[in-house]
Design a protein around this motif. Structure first.
Motif, short mmCIF file in Angstrom:
data_model
loop_
_atom_site.label_atom_id
_atom_site.label_comp_id
_atom_site.label_asym_id
_atom_site.label_seq_id
_atom_site.Cartn_x
_atom_site.Cartn_y
_atom_site.Cartn_z
N VAL A 49 41.18 -11.15 -4.97
CA VAL A 49 39.69 -10.34 -5.20
C VAL A 49 39.48 -9.81 -3.96
O VAL A 49 38.58 -9.70 -3.28
CB VAL A 49 38.80 -11.25 -5.95
CG1 VAL A 49 37.28 -10.61 -6.13
CG2 VAL A 49 38.96 -11.65 -7.16
N LYS A 51 36.97 -7.14 -3.73
CA LYS A 51 36.34 -6.56 -4.30
C LYS A 51 35.20 -6.24 -2.19
O LYS A 51 35.04 -7.45 -1.59
CB LYS A 51 35.47 -6.71 -4.99
CG LYS A 51 34.53 -8.31 -4.90
CD LYS A 51 33.41 -8.54 -5.73
CE LYS A 51 33.19 -10.93 -5.49
NZ LYS A 51 33.29 -10.78 -6.37
N GLU A 71 39.09 -5.96 -8.81
CA GLU A 71 38.17 -5.62 -8.68
C GLU A 71 37.36 -5.64 -9.71
O GLU A 71 37.44 -5.31 -10.22
CB GLU A 71 38.46 -4.36 -7.96
CG GLU A 71 39.71 -3.64 -7.19
CD GLU A 71 39.07 -3.68 -5.76
OE1 GLU A 71 37.93 -3.90 -5.74
OE2 GLU A 71 39.33 -3.85 -4.06
N ASN A 72 35.26 -5.66 -8.67
CA ASN A 72 34.40 -4.98 -9.87
C ASN A 72 34.06 -3.71 -10.29
O ASN A 72 33.11 -4.06 -10.95
CB ASN A 72 33.63 -6.66 -8.68
CG ASN A 72 33.40 -7.80 -8.94
OD1 ASN A 72 35.09 -8.19 -8.22
ND2 ASN A 72 32.92 -9.11 -9.18
N TYR A 73 33.86 -3.29 -9.23
CA TYR A 73 33.11 -2.02 -9.55
C TYR A 73 34.45 -0.64 -9.45
O TYR A 73 34.88 -0.38 -9.16
CB TYR A 73 31.95 -1.26 -8.65
CG TYR A 73 31.91 -2.70 -7.25
CD1 TYR A 73 30.07 -3.26 -7.77
CD2 TYR A 73 31.79 -3.30 -6.16
CE1 TYR A 73 29.27 -4.52 -7.87
CE2 TYR A 73 31.71 -5.03 -6.02
CZ TYR A 73 29.91 -4.82 -6.84
OH TYR A 73 29.32 -6.52 -6.38
N ILE A 96 36.93 -6.89 -13.37
CA ILE A 96 36.99 -8.33 -13.98
C ILE A 96 34.66 -8.01 -13.30
O ILE A 96 34.06 -9.35 -13.12
CB ILE A 96 36.73 -9.53 -12.38
CG1 ILE A 96 36.99 -8.98 -11.24
CG2 ILE A 96 38.67 -9.72 -12.67
CD1 ILE A 96 36.94 -10.28 -10.14
N GLY A 97 34.35 -7.32 -13.03
CA GLY A 97 32.89 -6.95 -13.03
C GLY A 97 32.49 -6.34 -14.20
O GLY A 97 33.72 -5.78 -15.19
N THR A 116 36.53 -7.90 -18.94
CA THR A 116 35.14 -7.87 -18.98
C THR A 116 34.62 -7.72 -19.96
O THR A 116 33.54 -6.86 -20.46
CB THR A 116 34.11 -7.50 -18.00
OG1 THR A 116 34.84 -6.68 -17.13
CG2 THR A 116 34.77 -8.73 -16.41
N ARG A 226 41.17 -16.01 -10.28
CA ARG A 226 40.51 -14.49 -9.06
C ARG A 226 40.28 -15.76 -7.79
O ARG A 226 39.09 -15.87 -7.82
CB ARG A 226 39.40 -14.41 -10.13
CG ARG A 226 39.92 -14.44 -11.41
CD ARG A 226 38.25 -13.85 -11.84
NE ARG A 226 37.25 -14.60 -12.15
CZ ARG A 226 37.28 -15.30 -13.35
NH1 ARG A 226 37.92 -15.93 -14.23
NH2 ARG A 226 36.35 -15.84 -12.73
#
Ligand SMILES: *Cc1c(COP(=O)(O)O)cnc(C)c1O
Length: 236
Positions: A49, A51, A71-73, A96-97, A116, A226
């Motif tokens: 991860v 991010k 990545e989350n964004y 994953i965000g 997600t 993760r």
């Protein structure tokens, strides 16, 4: 949450070493957990991860041969990854965000896996963009196992009907379930619960476990862990 992460970093002595060293150490711990808990060796995919870490921090991990990242964004991914992918076209990116429906197009373009998916309106937008773009990211459904109001994920009681609709109405193949247990609870009951929900729905993948608890997740059948801070250090 912060404390759990810090404790793991201390225990593993990871925070002082380079990301490539931490990667190797994490891989060794995954291997050992698979052995200890009688899981098939190599059955756990490590999602690194990245991010909030810049491209320069990610390059050494790519150069060490690792290819699977989370990545989350959407915006951050769009800024960092196209250049990284020019040199490492086989990198596999997992979203994953939380994903807003109005970012569905970018998400379909940027990600190989979206973990997600948690509501009908998002499914509709993703299906539309997949059709237009001729690209189909693999899909996980996020489950809010702790039923926390501030957290994404479909509620456990609504999961079976949601998966049935995704399959029937959108023709989606659901590869796995994903959860983020409440920070203030022991994670293992949530991991066991997610596994039960997956079995009940004929879903094979289980994305669960982060820096502080990936070994427990492997014990309970994780197919994807993760891991961020154990590899890159604490996020700003
Ligand atoms: C940030 C994040 C991770 C990684 O957490 P670490 O504790 O740094 O390993 C894993 N999963 C999700 C959904 C995240 O947002």
């Amino acid at each position: 949450m912060v404390n759990r992460v810090a404790a793991t970093i201390g225990r593993n002595g990871m925070s002082m070493s380079s990301a490539a060293d931490n990667l190797r150490q994490t891989q060794a711990l995954i291997h050992r957990a698979e052995t200890d808990w009688d899981r098939p060796i190599g059955s756990t995919a490590l999602i690194v991860v990245s991010k909030m870490f810049p491209a320069e921090a990610i390059v050494p991990v790519l150069e060490a041969g690792h290819r699977i990242f989370g990545e989350n964004y959407v915006q951050e991914t769009r800024e960092k990854w196209p250049a990284l992918r020019e040199r490492h076209a086989d990198a596999e990116l997992h979203m994953i965000g939380p994903l807003q429906s109005n970012k569905a197009r970018d998400a379909v373009m940027l990600f190989d896996v979206i973990q997600t998916l948690d509501r009908e309106s998002l499914a509709r937008e993703l299906a539309k963009e997949m059709e237009k773009l001729g690209k189909r990211p693999r899909l996980f459904v996020q489950v809010n196992t702790g039923e926390e109001p501030q957290k994404g994920g479909v509620l456990p009681d609504a999961l079976d009907a949601f998966i049935a609709r995704l399959r029937q109405d959108y023709g989606f193949a659901i590869e796995g379930l994903m959860c983020i247990p409440p920070a203030d609870q022991p994670p293992s009951p949530h991991f066991a619960f997610l596994r039960k929900l997956a079995q009940r729905n004929g879903v094979g993948g289980l994305s669960m476990g982060m820096s502080a608890d990936f070994e427990a997740a492997i014990r309970l059948g994780a197919t994807h862990v993760r891991v961020g801070s154990a590899i890159f250090g604490a996020r700003a």
